[in-house]
Design a protein around this motif. Sequence first.
Motif, short mmCIF file in Angstrom:
data_model
loop_
_atom_site.label_atom_id
_atom_site.label_comp_id
_atom_site.label_asym_id
_atom_site.label_seq_id
_atom_site.Cartn_x
_atom_site.Cartn_y
_atom_site.Cartn_z
N GLU A 1 -12.24 2.00 7.23
CA GLU A 1 -13.23 2.79 6.47
C GLU A 1 -14.03 2.10 5.35
O GLU A 1 -14.83 2.52 4.51
CB GLU A 1 -12.92 4.22 5.98
N MET A 2 -13.84 0.72 5.27
CA MET A 2 -14.39 -0.04 4.26
C MET A 2 -15.30 -1.28 4.71
O MET A 2 -14.85 -1.79 5.57
CB MET A 2 -13.31 -0.74 3.31
N ILE B 1 -11.49 -7.97 4.02
CA ILE B 1 -10.75 -6.84 3.26
C ILE B 1 -10.01 -7.53 2.17
O ILE B 1 -9.67 -6.83 1.19
CB ILE B 1 -9.83 -6.23 4.27
N GLU C 1 -12.59 -9.92 9.59
CA GLU C 1 -12.39 -8.51 9.06
C GLU C 1 -11.24 -8.61 7.97
O GLU C 1 -11.31 -8.27 6.86
CB GLU C 1 -12.73 -7.52 9.82
N ILE D 1 -11.86 -8.51 -1.10
CA ILE D 1 -12.15 -7.27 -1.98
C ILE D 1 -10.88 -6.73 -2.57
O ILE D 1 -11.16 -6.56 -3.69
CB ILE D 1 -12.63 -6.02 -0.71
N LEU D 2 -9.86 -6.58 -1.86
CA LEU D 2 -8.63 -6.16 -2.69
C LEU D 2 -8.14 -6.96 -3.48
O LEU D 2 -7.71 -6.85 -4.72
CB LEU D 2 -7.58 -5.64 -1.56
N ARG E 1 -8.61 3.35 2.34
CA ARG E 1 -9.79 3.21 3.13
C ARG E 1 -9.69 1.94 4.03
O ARG E 1 -10.13 1.90 5.08
CB ARG E 1 -11.08 3.26 2.23
N ALA E 2 -9.14 0.90 3.16
CA ALA E 2 -9.14 -0.29 3.82
C ALA E 2 -8.36 -0.42 5.16
O ALA E 2 -8.87 -1.22 6.34
CB ALA E 2 -8.79 -1.46 2.94
N SER F 1 -6.87 4.30 -3.52
CA SER F 1 -7.75 4.82 -2.53
C SER F 1 -8.57 3.71 -2.03
O SER F 1 -8.76 4.02 -0.59
CB SER F 1 -9.00 5.76 -3.53
N LEU F 2 -8.75 2.68 -2.51
CA LEU F 2 -9.56 1.64 -1.92
C LEU F 2 -8.58 1.08 -0.85
O LEU F 2 -8.90 0.66 0.38
CB LEU F 2 -9.98 0.42 -2.84
N GLN F 3 -7.17 0.83 -0.99
CA GLN F 3 -6.44 0.29 -0.01
C GLN F 3 -6.25 1.36 1.15
O GLN F 3 -6.14 1.01 2.25
CB GLN F 3 -4.79 0.19 -0.75
N SER G 1 0.83 -1.37 -0.04
CA SER G 1 -0.08 0.03 0.03
C SER G 1 0.87 1.38 0.04
O SER G 1 2.08 1.32 0.31
CB SER G 1 -0.84 -0.01 1.25
#
Length: 378
Positions: free
Chosen positions: A377-378, A150, A146, A153-154, A372-373, A368-370, A108
């Motif tokens: 926040e994801m 995550i 969790e 999703i990634l 937030r994760a 951005s997704l990383q 990240s």
Amino acid sequence: MKTAKLGDIMLERGGSLHPARFPDEEFELYSIPAHDKGGPEVVVGAAIGSSKQIVQPGDVMISKIIPHIRRARVVAPANGRRQIASGEWIVFRGDAFVPNYLRHFLLSDDFHRNFMNTVAGVGGSLVRARPAQVREISLPLPPIDEQRRIAAILDRADAIRAKRRQVLAHLDSLVAALFQARFGSLAATTELQDVCVKITDGTHQPPEWTDGGVPFLFVSNITSGEIDLRTKKFISFETWATLTRRSPIEVGDVLYSTVGSFGIPALVSTTEPFAFQRHIAHIKPDMTQIDPVFLAAQMASPALKRQASGVARGVAQPTVNLGDIRKFKIVTPPLAEQRSFADMVERVRAHRIAIKSASRRYDELFASLQSRAFRGEM
């Protein structure tokens, strides 16, 4: 979100062995070069010249050498061979993390900024991250379920990015295939220097660096077959004007790497000023005899790569010198055929630019997704 120090999961004494003492045994070796090729590789002990650390399935590793290149991977499930790794990997082990969750964290942007602050060394392959400082970096550590969510999703988002990269790779190979299909059977009888105005190279003396200004490029800036103006080295406009006065860099020129990963051409297609090091050849084609797009494609062809490999000198840093490059044998079909081929290449290039632009947007979204994760926040 709960956090932990990377030192809490960093492996300190996982054991080591010298594979050469088991000359006939096959090992699964996680070296840095093997990783860059998609590794690991299967190697017999006799072919491994130094001691290696012992790793096991589920270990997560990050390369401490040349740390600006992001390298992290999970050791694969056991397959009957002992698994070993280069000492250039920092290894993490434990049951407090999901391996793919940690791998994504280590790749990240947020982690990478902290990781680069641990770096020491004088440059090149001597630059390394310092494990003692890496130990102090914080890792967001939500519950295992969790972490799995995550990571899943990634993983899915990263798979989309990988498909885009595959399309780009296919387009790159398409140009080579088109060249081979149309011109591969022709006899190469013309020396490169006979269809060029000049074949020279970049500056031999390190210039005076500035905080900004004109980009100064290295071999790594053309390894993709394109000229990447992103660099951390800059020179003043006045220095650039002096360096390029005798051989200005113009649209249609071809740059060609001559050391290390030698034999990669890149067509100059920008009027933006830049300069480059001596390990890049500067080929200025005579456009009344040879089309620049055609020439760049030919310089990347298997026939030219074989010629380059045949004259490269040196072991640690194989180098192709300018004298040999000038004598490369090339094919020179009529200009009309060359330009017809160049038109096809330009259509492929336009398609590639569109896909690359989309890929950059995906990369930005993924980053951005990383972020937030790992902020919860994801």
